[in-house]
Design a protein around this motif. Structure first.
Motif, PDB file in Angstrom:
ATOM      1  N   THR A  14      41.286  45.343  46.387  1.00  0.00           N
ATOM      2  CA  THR A  14      42.517  45.723  47.080  1.00  0.00           C
ATOM      3  C   THR A  14      42.210  46.704  48.202  1.00  0.00           C
ATOM      4  O   THR A  14      41.305  47.536  48.087  1.00  0.00           O
ATOM      5  N   THR A  23      39.418  49.228  46.671  1.00  0.00           N
ATOM      6  CA  THR A  23      39.316  49.396  45.225  1.00  0.00           C
ATOM      7  C   THR A  23      38.904  48.082  44.582  1.00  0.00           C
ATOM      8  O   THR A  23      39.470  47.033  44.898  1.00  0.00           O
ATOM      9  N   ILE A  38      38.620  46.149  40.964  1.00  0.00           N
ATOM     10  CA  ILE A  38      39.121  46.180  39.591  1.00  0.00           C
ATOM     11  C   ILE A  38      38.401  45.098  38.806  1.00  0.00           C
ATOM     12  O   ILE A  38      38.403  43.931  39.188  1.00  0.00           O
ATOM     13  N   SER A  86      38.351  50.578  37.356  1.00  0.00           N
ATOM     14  CA  SER A  86      38.498  50.585  38.808  1.00  0.00           C
ATOM     15  C   SER A  86      37.410  51.429  39.450  1.00  0.00           C
ATOM     16  O   SER A  86      37.032  52.474  38.909  1.00  0.00           O
ATOM     17  N   LYS A  87      36.927  50.974  40.587  1.00  0.00           N
ATOM     18  CA  LYS A  87      35.920  51.720  41.328  1.00  0.00           C
ATOM     19  C   LYS A  87      36.329  51.775  42.795  1.00  0.00           C
ATOM     20  O   LYS A  87      36.658  50.753  43.397  1.00  0.00           O
ATOM     21  N   SER A  88      36.326  52.993  43.353  1.00  0.00           N
ATOM     22  CA  SER A  88      36.650  53.167  44.766  1.00  0.00           C
ATOM     23  C   SER A  88      35.405  52.941  45.607  1.00  0.00           C
ATOM     24  O   SER A  88      34.337  53.485  45.310  1.00  0.00           O
ATOM     25  N   ALA A 134      45.720  46.837  38.334  1.00  0.00           N
ATOM     26  CA  ALA A 134      44.841  47.655  37.495  1.00  0.00           C
ATOM     27  C   ALA A 134      45.454  47.930  36.123  1.00  0.00           C
ATOM     28  O   ALA A 134      44.773  48.447  35.234  1.00  0.00           O
ATOM     29  N   SER A 164      38.931  52.510  52.714  1.00  0.00           N
ATOM     30  CA  SER A 164      38.873  52.550  51.252  1.00  0.00           C
ATOM     31  C   SER A 164      39.243  51.192  50.670  1.00  0.00           C
ATOM     32  O   SER A 164      40.212  50.565  51.108  1.00  0.00           O
TER      33      SER A 164
END
Length: 210
Positions: A180, A148, A150, A156-158, A41, A146
């Motif tokens: 990730t 992520t 990128i 970045s977005k969860s 990121a 969870s």
């Protein structure tokens, strides 16, 4: 300062470095694979991440007899056409007290042509070329996990996987995306560097939106 005083300091530094870093693969078309160690990121420092020298011999899937060439910040290797995978549990030495050792295993993939997982921990496309993915661990989907995403512009977005381990990636722009995910197994496991009480698994998948 003696070695016995240096050891706790090293262990304190090794744990954050191992857990903050990721291994990922970039590939353009049918060109060679570039394998990185760092923080995807963030912008890669000139010459590569400070921890890059820890990345020495990731195992490729499919295997390649081509040599790994060390470049400025990544390893480069010629690979067969199609998706590329690599795994490595020797990047960082296990850390912590002797009876509570922790270790990290990295699982990296580039491409979304094959809708299947081939490694113990992997982010795979549900359909070839699609933006819907599934997180697989030991052959089973991982729900409520969870992930992520990128973007090429480094936003970045969860995301969260659903009950079937699936999630959609909001591919808003052209370029390379990096996904990730991580898993902490407190039942431990065996690594190439020995048995650990806690095993951190970190998966990445990259793909290109044209």
């Amino acid at each position: 300062m003696t070695i016995r005083y240096l050891t706790p300091i090293f262990l304190a530094l090794a744990a954050p470095a191992a857990q903050a870093h990721e291994v990922w693969i970039e590939r353009d078309g049918a060109g060679p694979a570039r394998i990185y160690l760092g923080e995807p990121a963030e912008m890669l420092p000139q010459g590569g991440d400070p921890e890059f020298d820890h990345l020495k011999a990731p195992k490729l899937l499919p295997a390649s007899k081509a040599p790994l060439a060390r470049k400025a910040g990544y390893l480069e290797v010629a690979v067969a056409p199609g998706d590329v995978r690599a795994h490595d549990d020797t990047v960082f030495e296990p850390w912590g007290p002797a009876d509570k050792k922790e270790g990290v295993a990295y699982f990296a993939r580039a491409g979304r042509a094959e809708p299947r997982a081939a490694m113990p921990f992997e982010i795979a496309p549900v359909a070839a070329g699609g933006n819907r993915f599934v997180l697989i661990r030991d052959g089973k989907p991982v729900g409520d996990a969870s992930v992520t995403a990128i973007s090429p512009e480094k936003w970045s977005k969860s995301l969260k996987t659903d009950a079937q381990g699936m999630f959609d990636v909001p591919a808003r722009e052209k370029g390379r995306y990096i996904l990730t995910a991580s898993h902490k197994d407190e039942n431990g496991g065996q690594t190439s560097l020995g048995k650990v009480a806690v095993l951190h698994s970190i998966a990445t998948t990259t793909f290109i939106v044209d």
